[in-house]
Design a protein around this motif. Sequence first.
Motif, PDB file in Angstrom:
ATOM      1  N   TYR A 104     -26.822   5.911  -5.874  1.00  0.00           N
ATOM      2  CA  TYR A 104     -27.503   5.146  -4.826  1.00  0.00           C
ATOM      3  C   TYR A 104     -26.693   3.935  -4.374  1.00  0.00           C
ATOM      4  N   SER A 105     -25.435   4.114  -4.110  1.00  0.00           N
ATOM      5  CA  SER A 105     -24.571   2.984  -3.754  1.00  0.00           C
ATOM      6  C   SER A 105     -23.794   3.272  -2.480  1.00  0.00           C
ATOM      7  N   MET A 106     -23.334   2.188  -1.857  1.00  0.00           N
ATOM      8  CA  MET A 106     -22.661   2.295  -0.562  1.00  0.00           C
ATOM      9  C   MET A 106     -21.518   1.290  -0.471  1.00  0.00           C
ATOM     10  N   ASN A 107     -20.428   1.705   0.170  1.00  0.00           N
ATOM     11  CA  ASN A 107     -19.268   0.838   0.406  1.00  0.00           C
ATOM     12  C   ASN A 107     -18.722   0.217  -0.880  1.00  0.00           C
ATOM     13  N   CYS A 108     -18.642   0.989  -1.918  1.00  0.00           N
ATOM     14  CA  CYS A 108     -18.121   0.475  -3.188  1.00  0.00           C
ATOM     15  C   CYS A 108     -16.702   1.001  -3.388  1.00  0.00           C
ATOM     16  N   TYR A 109     -15.837   0.132  -3.858  1.00  0.00           N
ATOM     17  CA  TYR A 109     -14.418   0.415  -3.947  1.00  0.00           C
ATOM     18  C   TYR A 109     -13.947   0.285  -5.393  1.00  0.00           C
ATOM     19  N   ALA A 110     -13.363   1.356  -5.916  1.00  0.00           N
ATOM     20  CA  ALA A 110     -12.744   1.354  -7.244  1.00  0.00           C
ATOM     21  C   ALA A 110     -13.657   0.746  -8.308  1.00  0.00           C
ATOM     22  N   SER A 111     -14.882   1.226  -8.378  1.00  0.00           N
ATOM     23  CA  SER A 111     -15.871   0.689  -9.315  1.00  0.00           C
ATOM     24  C   SER A 111     -16.467   1.812 -10.140  1.00  0.00           C
ATOM     25  N   SER A 112     -17.135   1.445 -11.226  1.00  0.00           N
ATOM     26  CA  SER A 112     -17.757   2.455 -12.073  1.00  0.00           C
ATOM     27  C   SER A 112     -19.077   1.946 -12.635  1.00  0.00           C
ATOM     28  N   ASN A 113     -19.946   2.899 -12.969  1.00  0.00           N
ATOM     29  CA  ASN A 113     -21.246   2.600 -13.560  1.00  0.00           C
ATOM     30  C   ASN A 113     -22.023   1.618 -12.681  1.00  0.00           C
ATOM     31  N   LEU A 114     -22.351   2.091 -11.476  1.00  0.00           N
ATOM     32  CA  LEU A 114     -23.121   1.296 -10.526  1.00  0.00           C
ATOM     33  C   LEU A 114     -24.435   2.001 -10.228  1.00  0.00           C
ATOM     34  N   PHE A 115     -25.470   1.221 -10.007  1.00  0.00           N
ATOM     35  CA  PHE A 115     -26.762   1.776  -9.596  1.00  0.00           C
ATOM     36  C   PHE A 115     -27.308   0.886  -8.482  1.00  0.00           C
ATOM     37  N   ALA A 116     -27.486   1.467  -7.300  1.00  0.00           N
ATOM     38  CA  ALA A 116     -28.065   0.775  -6.142  1.00  0.00           C
ATOM     39  C   ALA A 116     -27.267  -0.477  -5.761  1.00  0.00           C
TER      40      ALA A 116
ATOM     41  N   VAL B 126     -24.101  -2.315  -3.229  1.00  0.00           N
ATOM     42  CA  VAL B 126     -23.492  -2.275  -1.901  1.00  0.00           C
ATOM     43  C   VAL B 126     -22.292  -3.215  -1.877  1.00  0.00           C
ATOM     44  N   GLY B 127     -21.170  -2.707  -1.410  1.00  0.00           N
ATOM     45  CA  GLY B 127     -20.009  -3.537  -1.130  1.00  0.00           C
ATOM     46  C   GLY B 127     -19.277  -4.120  -2.319  1.00  0.00           C
ATOM     47  N   LEU B 128     -19.343  -3.477  -3.461  1.00  0.00           N
ATOM     48  CA  LEU B 128     -18.646  -4.011  -4.631  1.00  0.00           C
ATOM     49  C   LEU B 128     -17.212  -3.491  -4.692  1.00  0.00           C
ATOM     50  N   ARG B 129     -16.324  -4.310  -5.238  1.00  0.00           N
ATOM     51  CA  ARG B 129     -14.918  -3.954  -5.408  1.00  0.00           C
ATOM     52  C   ARG B 129     -14.505  -4.250  -6.853  1.00  0.00           C
ATOM     53  N   HIS B 130     -13.983  -3.233  -7.508  1.00  0.00           N
ATOM     54  CA  HIS B 130     -13.469  -3.380  -8.880  1.00  0.00           C
ATOM     55  C   HIS B 130     -14.532  -3.946  -9.832  1.00  0.00           C
ATOM     56  N   LYS B 131     -15.736  -3.432  -9.760  1.00  0.00           N
ATOM     57  CA  LYS B 131     -16.825  -3.881 -10.643  1.00  0.00           C
ATOM     58  C   LYS B 131     -17.266  -2.724 -11.516  1.00  0.00           C
ATOM     59  N   GLN B 132     -17.995  -3.071 -12.572  1.00  0.00           N
ATOM     60  CA  GLN B 132     -18.586  -2.041 -13.415  1.00  0.00           C
ATOM     61  C   GLN B 132     -19.869  -2.566 -14.050  1.00  0.00           C
ATOM     62  N   TYR B 133     -20.747  -1.625 -14.407  1.00  0.00           N
ATOM     63  CA  TYR B 133     -22.034  -1.921 -15.040  1.00  0.00           C
ATOM     64  C   TYR B 133     -22.856  -2.891 -14.195  1.00  0.00           C
ATOM     65  N   CYS B 134     -23.101  -2.511 -12.939  1.00  0.00           N
ATOM     66  CA  CYS B 134     -23.886  -3.342 -12.023  1.00  0.00           C
ATOM     67  C   CYS B 134     -25.118  -2.583 -11.546  1.00  0.00           C
ATOM     68  N   ILE B 135     -26.214  -3.306 -11.417  1.00  0.00           N
ATOM     69  CA  ILE B 135     -27.451  -2.800 -10.835  1.00  0.00           C
ATOM     70  C   ILE B 135     -27.854  -3.789  -9.753  1.00  0.00           C
ATOM     71  N   LEU B 136     -28.071  -3.278  -8.533  1.00  0.00           N
ATOM     72  CA  LEU B 136     -28.397  -4.137  -7.390  1.00  0.00           C
ATOM     73  C   LEU B 136     -27.406  -5.292  -7.272  1.00  0.00           C
ATOM     74  N   ASN B 137     -26.147  -4.986  -7.455  1.00  0.00           N
ATOM     75  CA  ASN B 137     -25.006  -5.914  -7.355  1.00  0.00           C
ATOM     76  C   ASN B 137     -24.978  -6.989  -8.439  1.00  0.00           C
ATOM     77  N   LYS B 138     -25.828  -6.892  -9.439  1.00  0.00           N
ATOM     78  CA  LYS B 138     -25.798  -7.853 -10.538  1.00  0.00           C
ATOM     79  C   LYS B 138     -25.082  -7.217 -11.724  1.00  0.00           C
ATOM     80  N   GLN B 139     -24.151  -7.963 -12.300  1.00  0.00           N
ATOM     81  CA  GLN B 139     -23.355  -7.481 -13.421  1.00  0.00           C
ATOM     82  C   GLN B 139     -24.174  -7.548 -14.719  1.00  0.00           C
ATOM     83  N   TYR B 140     -24.067  -6.491 -15.530  1.00  0.00           N
ATOM     84  CA  TYR B 140     -24.717  -6.431 -16.836  1.00  0.00           C
ATOM     85  C   TYR B 140     -23.675  -6.030 -17.877  1.00  0.00           C
ATOM     86  N   THR B 141     -24.012  -6.218 -19.128  1.00  0.00           N
ATOM     87  CA  THR B 141     -23.165  -5.675 -20.185  1.00  0.00           C
ATOM     88  C   THR B 141     -23.375  -4.166 -20.224  1.00  0.00           C
TER      89      THR B 141
END
Length: 176
Positions: A108-120, A122-137
């Motif tokens: 459920y993500s959009m416009n994400c670049y080189a990222s992993s483990n995302l849920f919902a 938008v527009g993240l770059r080089h991130k991981q373990y994020c939900i609604l653009n908020k980073q989690y462990t």
Amino acid sequence: NLQAMLDRACKFWLEFPRKFMYGRHNNDVSGDYIFYSRKVYNSFQILDEAENCKFCQLINLKPVKDCYDYSIWGNNANLVYETIWSGLGISNVKFGVLCWPNCLNVQYSMNCYASSNLFACVGLRHKQYCILNKQYTKEEYEKLVPQIIKHMNDMPYIDKKGRVYKYGEFFPVELS
């Protein structure tokens, strides 16, 4: 005279078999304009090396494997479901739009670049373990995502026409 010539041409064309599909070097495929592929069904314009795919279209860079309802792109993509305009090394992308390159385990993500483990997201770059653009462990992420999915199934969105959207459905048009 023109109608007589058209009738004569149509009669002539019926004397020769028509090619049922365009493509070559395929094994067990259905659709049209499919090349160098196997086990690809109800798909169109698969131009190079697809395998175990269904309802895909405009996939033009190889290889693409194990994809369902995927449109536009490819290029080393696998395990893609209900996704559009995504590719270049993506894996396990569900309900994505413009997720590239090397996006892994994205839902459920959009416009994400080189990222992993995302849920919902938008527009993240080089991130991981994020939900609604908020980073989690990693541990928090792995705990929260199943809870969100359960909530999506227990309390699904119902549109104005009464259609139910649980986890596993792309967003309804009215939310666009």
